[in-house]
Design a protein around this motif. Structure first.
Motif, PDB file in Angstrom:
ATOM      1  N   ALA A 295       2.410  -4.566   2.977  1.00  0.00           N
ATOM      2  CA  ALA A 295       1.454  -5.250   3.865  1.00  0.00           C
ATOM      3  C   ALA A 295       1.644  -6.759   3.811  1.00  0.00           C
ATOM      4  O   ALA A 295       1.437  -7.448   4.807  1.00  0.00           O
TER       5      ALA A 295
ATOM      6  N   ASN B   9      -3.908  -8.087  14.829  1.00  0.00           N
ATOM      7  CA  ASN B   9      -4.441  -7.001  13.993  1.00  0.00           C
ATOM      8  C   ASN B   9      -3.345  -6.442  13.103  1.00  0.00           C
ATOM      9  O   ASN B   9      -2.222  -6.227  13.555  1.00  0.00           O
ATOM     10  N   GLY B  10      -3.697  -6.223  11.840  1.00  0.00           N
ATOM     11  CA  GLY B  10      -2.738  -5.611  10.919  1.00  0.00           C
ATOM     12  C   GLY B  10      -1.729  -6.575  10.342  1.00  0.00           C
ATOM     13  O   GLY B  10      -0.815  -6.169   9.615  1.00  0.00           O
ATOM     14  N   ALA B  11      -1.870  -7.881  10.596  1.00  0.00           N
ATOM     15  CA  ALA B  11      -0.889  -8.862  10.104  1.00  0.00           C
ATOM     16  C   ALA B  11      -0.965  -9.037   8.590  1.00  0.00           C
ATOM     17  O   ALA B  11       0.021  -9.410   7.951  1.00  0.00           O
ATOM     18  N   GLY B  12      -2.153  -8.810   8.016  1.00  0.00           N
ATOM     19  CA  GLY B  12      -2.296  -8.947   6.567  1.00  0.00           C
ATOM     20  C   GLY B  12      -3.320  -9.985   6.141  1.00  0.00           C
ATOM     21  O   GLY B  12      -3.419 -10.324   4.954  1.00  0.00           O
ATOM     22  N   LYS B  13      -4.143 -10.453   7.063  1.00  0.00           N
ATOM     23  CA  LYS B  13      -5.124 -11.495   6.740  1.00  0.00           C
ATOM     24  C   LYS B  13      -6.160 -10.980   5.726  1.00  0.00           C
ATOM     25  O   LYS B  13      -6.403 -11.624   4.703  1.00  0.00           O
ATOM     26  N   SER B  14      -6.765  -9.835   6.034  1.00  0.00           N
ATOM     27  CA  SER B  14      -7.803  -9.313   5.135  1.00  0.00           C
ATOM     28  C   SER B  14      -7.215  -8.964   3.779  1.00  0.00           C
ATOM     29  O   SER B  14      -7.845  -9.192   2.734  1.00  0.00           O
ATOM     30  N   THR B  15      -6.008  -8.436   3.764  1.00  0.00           N
ATOM     31  CA  THR B  15      -5.375  -8.072   2.490  1.00  0.00           C
ATOM     32  C   THR B  15      -5.181  -9.320   1.629  1.00  0.00           C
ATOM     33  O   THR B  15      -5.445  -9.300   0.417  1.00  0.00           O
TER      34      THR B  15
ATOM     35  N   TYR C 141       0.899  -1.161   0.000  1.00  0.00           N
ATOM     36  CA  TYR C 141       0.000   0.000   0.000  1.00  0.00           C
ATOM     37  C   TYR C 141       0.931   1.202   0.000  1.00  0.00           C
ATOM     38  O   TYR C 141       1.458   1.572   1.059  1.00  0.00           O
TER      39      TYR C 141
HETATM   40  N1  LIG Z   1      -6.209   0.629   2.378  1.00  0.00           N
HETATM   41  C1  LIG Z   1      -5.060   0.586   3.037  1.00  0.00           C
HETATM   42  N2  LIG Z   1      -4.124   1.541   2.888  1.00  0.00           N
HETATM   43  C2  LIG Z   1      -2.942   1.510   3.528  1.00  0.00           C
HETATM   44  N3  LIG Z   1      -2.570   0.520   4.374  1.00  0.00           N
HETATM   45  C3  LIG Z   1      -3.464  -0.466   4.568  1.00  0.00           C
HETATM   46  C4  LIG Z   1      -4.748  -0.489   3.926  1.00  0.00           C
HETATM   47  N4  LIG Z   1      -5.396  -1.624   4.323  1.00  0.00           N
HETATM   48  C5  LIG Z   1      -4.575  -2.254   5.170  1.00  0.00           C
HETATM   49  N5  LIG Z   1      -3.410  -1.569   5.322  1.00  0.00           N
HETATM   50  C6  LIG Z   1      -2.252  -1.975   6.153  1.00  0.00           C
HETATM   51  O1  LIG Z   1      -1.857  -3.264   5.707  1.00  0.00           O
HETATM   52  C7  LIG Z   1      -1.478  -4.069   6.814  1.00  0.00           C
HETATM   53  C8  LIG Z   1      -2.338  -5.344   6.832  1.00  0.00           C
HETATM   54  O2  LIG Z   1      -3.693  -5.010   7.120  1.00  0.00           O
HETATM   55  P1  LIG Z   1      -4.871  -6.079   7.102  1.00  0.00           P
HETATM   56  O3  LIG Z   1      -6.154  -5.314   7.304  1.00  0.00           O
HETATM   57  O4  LIG Z   1      -4.742  -6.933   5.920  1.00  0.00           O
HETATM   58  O5  LIG Z   1      -4.524  -6.920   8.409  1.00  0.00           O
HETATM   59  P2  LIG Z   1      -5.446  -7.965   9.184  1.00  0.00           P
HETATM   60  O6  LIG Z   1      -4.538  -9.079   9.577  1.00  0.00           O
HETATM   61  O7  LIG Z   1      -6.638  -8.314   8.376  1.00  0.00           O
HETATM   62  O8  LIG Z   1      -5.856  -7.159  10.467  1.00  0.00           O
HETATM   63  P3  LIG Z   1      -7.250  -7.156  11.300  1.00  0.00           P
HETATM   64  O9  LIG Z   1      -7.279  -8.440  12.067  1.00  0.00           O
HETATM   65  O10 LIG Z   1      -7.087  -5.953  12.174  1.00  0.00           O
HETATM   66  O11 LIG Z   1      -8.357  -7.014  10.303  1.00  0.00           O
HETATM   67  C9  LIG Z   1      -1.636  -3.189   8.051  1.00  0.00           C
HETATM   68  O12 LIG Z   1      -0.368  -2.613   8.308  1.00  0.00           O
HETATM   69  C10 LIG Z   1      -2.629  -2.139   7.611  1.00  0.00           C
HETATM   70  O13 LIG Z   1      -2.425  -0.936   8.328  1.00  0.00           O
END
Ligand SMILES: Nc1ncnc2c1ncn2[C@@H]1O[C@H](COP(=O)(O)OP(=O)(O)OP(=O)(O)O)[C@@H](O)[C@H]1O
Length: 326
Positions: A39, A59-65, A34
Motif C-alpha cells: 500500500a 482513492n486508494g493512494a495510501g493517505k489513510s494508511t 497488507y
Molecule cells: N485493511 C486493509 N487490508 C488490505 N488492503 C488495504 C487495507 N486498507 C487499505 N488497503 C489498501 O491499501 C491501499 C491504500 O489505501 P488507503 O485507504 O490508505 O488509501 P487512501 O488514499 O486513504 O484512499 P481514500 O481516499 O479512498 O480513503 C489501497 O490499495 C487499499 O485497497
C-alpha cells in the motif's frame, strides 16, 4: 526541488530543521504491506510547526494508511517515523496527546448529545479552550443539544471539527475534513485552519478535494498508488500544469496543430479549445494571424495540475512487492 528547505519531504536533523523550524512530523521511506499488497512504497513527509501540508491523492493512494501508521494505529512494514521527535511505536503516548485527529469515517456514541460528546473529549484531552469551543461551535452552526443518533453527515463532521479546533493540540490531522459540509462551512473550516496555523499549529490535511488543499495548504504532497509522485508549493504544482485556451474565430476555427506547446486541440465550428504549456509567443502570433473575435487563456488550477498525476502509469506496477507478481 529536493534541495528546497521548505520541501515537505526534505530531511531535517532531529526535531528542528537548519532554519530553526520545529519538525512535528518526519516520515522517511515508509513502507506498508497488507499481505501481498504494497500500500505504501517509500513515503517521505515532513510537517513543521505552523505549516499546513496538503496530502493529496486519488482513492486508494495510501493517505489513510500513512496517517494510521504515523498515529500508531497500524504497524508499518519498513521506514522510520518521528512524531514530535519520538518514534510513534515506543514514545507515542506522550506525542499523540499533542495530536488531534479527525478521521474520514466518524463514529459517535449514539446516545449522547453533540455537547456531551464534546464534554467527554474535553475531559479526556485536558487541553481544551472553552472560549474557543464556544466560538467554533457558533461559527460552524452546531446545535450542542442535538442527539448524535439523529445527526446528519455534516453535523457529525461539525462535532469532530469542534473537538479538533477547541483543543490546544500542536498537530491537527484531518482526513477528508469537509465532506458533507456546504460551501459556507467549508470557508469557515479554511478560516479555522488559517487561525490554527497562525497559532503555530501544524496541520496535515489529507484530501482528494483539490480545491480544499489549494486554498489552505503551504505545500502539497501528491500520492499515487503508494508513491509520492509530486511535491512542492501549491503554486509550484500549479505552475507545471497546462493553461486552458479557448478562442472563437469569424469563420471555421483554423488548424493550429503545428503551434509548439498546444495540445488536446478540439474544434467545434468557429470555436477552438486546447491546453497549452511553454512560451506563449508562437501561440499568440498564430492566433493573431487568424484574427479571432475572442480569446481566453485561463490559469490552470490544481485540478489541471493533477489530472496527469492522478492517472495510473505503466510503472505503477512497481508499487507491488515482488511476490505479488509471482
Ligand atoms: N485493511 C486493509 N487490508 C488490505 N488492503 C488495504 C487495507 N486498507 C487499505 N488497503 C489498501 O491499501 C491501499 C491504500 O489505501 P488507503 O485507504 O490508505 O488509501 P487512501 O488514499 O486513504 O484512499 P481514500 O481516499 O479512498 O480513503 C489501497 O490499495 C487499499 O485497497
Amino acid at each position: 526541488m529536493d534541495d528546497d528547505p521548505t520541501d515537505p519531504g526534505a530531511p531535517s536533523p532531529g526535531d528542528s530543521s537548519p532554519g530553526g523550524r520545529t519538525a512535528v512530523v518526519e516520515i522517511r521511506g515508509l513502507v506498508k504491506d497488507y499481505g501481498r499488497v504494497r500500500a505504501l512504497n517509500g513515503i517521505d513527509l515532513t510537517v513543521h510547526a505552523g505549516e499546513v501540508v496538503g496530502f493529496l491523492g486519488p482513492n486508494g493512494a495510501g493517505k489513510s494508511t500513512t496517517i494510521r501508521c504515523l498515529l500508531d494505529l497500524l504497524r508499518p512494514t519498513g521506514g522510520t517515523m518521528r512524531l514530535f521527535g519520538r518514534d510513534p511505536r515506543t514514545g507515542g503516548v506522550e506525542a499523540r496527546r499533542r495530536v488531534s485527529y479527525v478521521p474520514g469515517e466518524l463514529r459517535l456514541p449514539p446516545r449522547s448529545t453533540a455537547g456531551e460528546i464534546l464534554d467527554s473529549v474535553a475531559r479526556l484531552r485536558g487541553d481544551c479552550d472553552p472560549a474557543r469551543r464556544a466560538d467554533v461551535t457558533e461559527r460552524l452552526g452546531l446545535d450542542p443539544h442535538k442527539a448524535a443518533k439523529g445527526l446528519s453527515t455534516g453535523n457529525r463532521r461539525k462535532v469532530a471539527l469542534v473537538s479538533a479546533f477547541m483543543s490546544r493540540a500542536d498537530l491537527l490531522v484531518f482526513d477528508e475534513p469537509t465532506s458533507g459540509l456546504d460551501p459556507l462551512l467549508q470557508q469557515v473550516f479554511r478560516d479555522l485552519v488559517r487561525e490554527a496555523k497562525a497559532r503555530g499549529t501544524a496541520v496535515l490535511l489529507s484530501s482528494h478535494v483539490l480545491a480544499e488543499v489549494q486554498r489552505t495548504a503551504d505545500h502539497a504532497v501528491v500520492l499515487r498508488q503508494g508513491r509520492i509522485v509530486a511535491r512542492g508549493t501549491v503554486d509550484d504544482l500549479r505552475g507545471n500544469a497546462a493553461q486552458r485556451v479557448e478562442a472563437v474565430f469569424p469563420g471555421t476555427a483554423p488548424d493550429l496543430g503545428a503551434v509548439p506547446g498546444l495540445a488536446d486541440i478540439r474544434t467545434d465550428g468557429r470555436r477552438l479549445r486546447a491546453r497549452f504549456t511553454g512560451d506563449p509567443a508562437p501561440l499568440l502570433d498564430a492566433l493573431a494571424r487568424h484574427r479571432p473575435t475572442s480569446v481566453e487563456i485561463a490559469e490552470p488550477d490544481l485540478d489541471d495540475a493533477f489530472r496527469d498525476l492522478y492517472t495510473p502509469h505503466a510503472d505503477d506496477t512497481a508499487a507491488r512487492p515482488p511476490e505479488a507478481h509471482a
